[in-house]
Design a protein around this motif. Structure first.
Motif, PDB file in Angstrom:
ATOM      1  N   THR A   1      45.794  36.352  33.810  1.00 54.84           N
ATOM      2  CA  THR A   1      45.781  37.967  33.635  1.00 54.84           C
ATOM      3  C   THR A   1      46.552  37.610  32.364  1.00 54.84           C
ATOM      4  OG1 THR A   1      48.259  37.216  34.412  1.00 54.84           O
ATOM      5  CG2 THR A   1      46.621  38.208  36.171  1.00 54.84           C
TER       6      THR A   1
ATOM      7  N   ALA B   1      43.199  30.429  41.328  1.00 59.25           N
ATOM      8  CA  ALA B   1      44.381  31.554  41.688  1.00 59.25           C
ATOM      9  C   ALA B   1      45.141  32.053  42.914  1.00 59.25           C
ATOM     10  CB  ALA B   1      43.099  33.050  41.708  1.00 59.25           C
TER      11      ALA B   1
ATOM     12  N   THR C   1      47.039  35.527  42.974  1.00 56.07           N
ATOM     13  CA  THR C   1      47.538  37.060  43.230  1.00 56.07           C
ATOM     14  C   THR C   1      46.371  37.751  43.181  1.00 56.07           C
ATOM     15  OG1 THR C   1      47.278  37.109  41.242  1.00 56.07           O
ATOM     16  CG2 THR C   1      50.105  36.090  41.834  1.00 56.07           C
ATOM     17  N   LEU C   2      45.989  38.746  43.531  1.00 58.50           N
ATOM     18  CA  LEU C   2      44.823  39.761  43.568  1.00 58.50           C
ATOM     19  C   LEU C   2      44.919  39.821  42.155  1.00 58.50           C
ATOM     20  CD1 LEU C   2      46.717  42.372  46.814  1.00 58.50           C
ATOM     21  CD2 LEU C   2      44.573  40.650  47.048  1.00 58.50           C
ATOM     22  N   GLU C   3      45.758  39.966  41.029  1.00 55.07           N
ATOM     23  CA  GLU C   3      45.183  40.245  40.043  1.00 55.07           C
ATOM     24  C   GLU C   3      44.437  38.925  38.938  1.00 55.07           C
ATOM     25  OE1 GLU C   3      48.551  43.198  41.089  1.00 55.07           O
ATOM     26  OE2 GLU C   3      48.300  40.764  40.625  1.00 55.07           O
ATOM     27  N   SER C   4      45.278  38.046  39.583  1.00 56.69           N
ATOM     28  CA  SER C   4      43.901  36.656  38.704  1.00 56.69           C
ATOM     29  C   SER C   4      42.409  36.437  39.983  1.00 56.69           C
ATOM     30  CB  SER C   4      45.347  35.404  39.331  1.00 56.69           C
ATOM     31  OG  SER C   4      45.260  34.893  40.569  1.00 56.69           O
ATOM     32  N   GLU C   5      42.768  36.738  41.347  1.00 54.50           N
ATOM     33  CA  GLU C   5      41.308  36.293  41.944  1.00 54.50           C
ATOM     34  C   GLU C   5      40.730  37.401  41.328  1.00 54.50           C
ATOM     35  OE1 GLU C   5      41.602  37.061  46.120  1.00 54.50           O
ATOM     36  OE2 GLU C   5      42.604  35.380  46.368  1.00 54.50           O
ATOM     37  N   ALA C   6      41.191  38.860  40.841  1.00 52.08           N
ATOM     38  CA  ALA C   6      39.759  39.955  40.086  1.00 52.08           C
ATOM     39  C   ALA C   6      39.376  39.405  38.906  1.00 52.08           C
ATOM     40  CB  ALA C   6      41.134  41.158  40.322  1.00 52.08           C
ATOM     41  N   ARG C   7      39.956  38.503  39.062  1.00 51.86           N
ATOM     42  CA  ARG C   7      39.547  38.015  36.679  1.00 51.86           C
ATOM     43  C   ARG C   7      38.537  36.493  37.546  1.00 51.86           C
ATOM     44  NH1 ARG C   7      38.621  38.537  32.738  1.00 51.86           N
ATOM     45  NH2 ARG C   7      39.670  37.191  31.998  1.00 51.86           N
TER      46      ARG C   7
ATOM     47  N   GLU D   1      35.871  38.778  38.670  1.00 51.26           N
ATOM     48  CA  GLU D   1      34.444  38.771  37.796  1.00 51.26           C
ATOM     49  C   GLU D   1      33.834  37.253  36.903  1.00 51.26           C
ATOM     50  OE1 GLU D   1      35.977  40.885  33.512  1.00 51.26           O
ATOM     51  OE2 GLU D   1      37.302  40.946  35.028  1.00 51.26           O
TER      52      GLU D   1
END
Length: 125
Positions: free
Chosen positions: A50, A72, A74-80, A83
């Protein structure tokens, strides 16, 4: 690249024991520790996804034909990583592990946090 000297030492010992004796573990914090290094064959990102620009700098540093692997939790790192996969391709895998432990007088499975793993190879020009 590993910021913790203790973990860097463990990575090197594991690599030698598992048949990867030429693995070079760079001690330092990404992405700044990439400065001045030759293009790596592989980059593993185990945390910090992140952080703004980290993934992009690691990808840019990677040599053509090289591989990037990012974990990943966390949800935030999964989003990365999702993407990243949309932009660059690759494969996503989610791994879950459970350990047996006591539950009263019995034994039950206790799940650990699942890890999403993104693997992508940088195409040669």
């Amino acid at each position: 690249m590993e910021s913790s000297p203790r973990r860097a030492e463990r990575i090197g010992a594991n690599a030698a024991a598992l048949g990867v004796p030429r693995l070079q573990v760079v001690k330092g914090e990404a992405p700044d520790a990439l400065d001045g290094l030759p293009e790596p064959d592989a980059v593993f990102i185990g945390g910090g996804l992140t952080e703004a620009g980290l993934l992009e700098r690691c990808w840019d540093a990677l040599k053509p034909g090289g591989r990037l692997v990012a974990n990943a939790v966390t949800l935030e790192s999964e989003a990365r990583v999702v993407e990243g996969r949309q932009l660059l391709g690759g494969e996503l895998v989610r791994v879950g592990v459970e350990r047996a432990g006591p539950l009263g007088g019995f034994t039950a499975w206790r799940p650990a946090m699942p890890v999403t793993i993104w693997t992508v190879r940088k195409e040669a020009p």
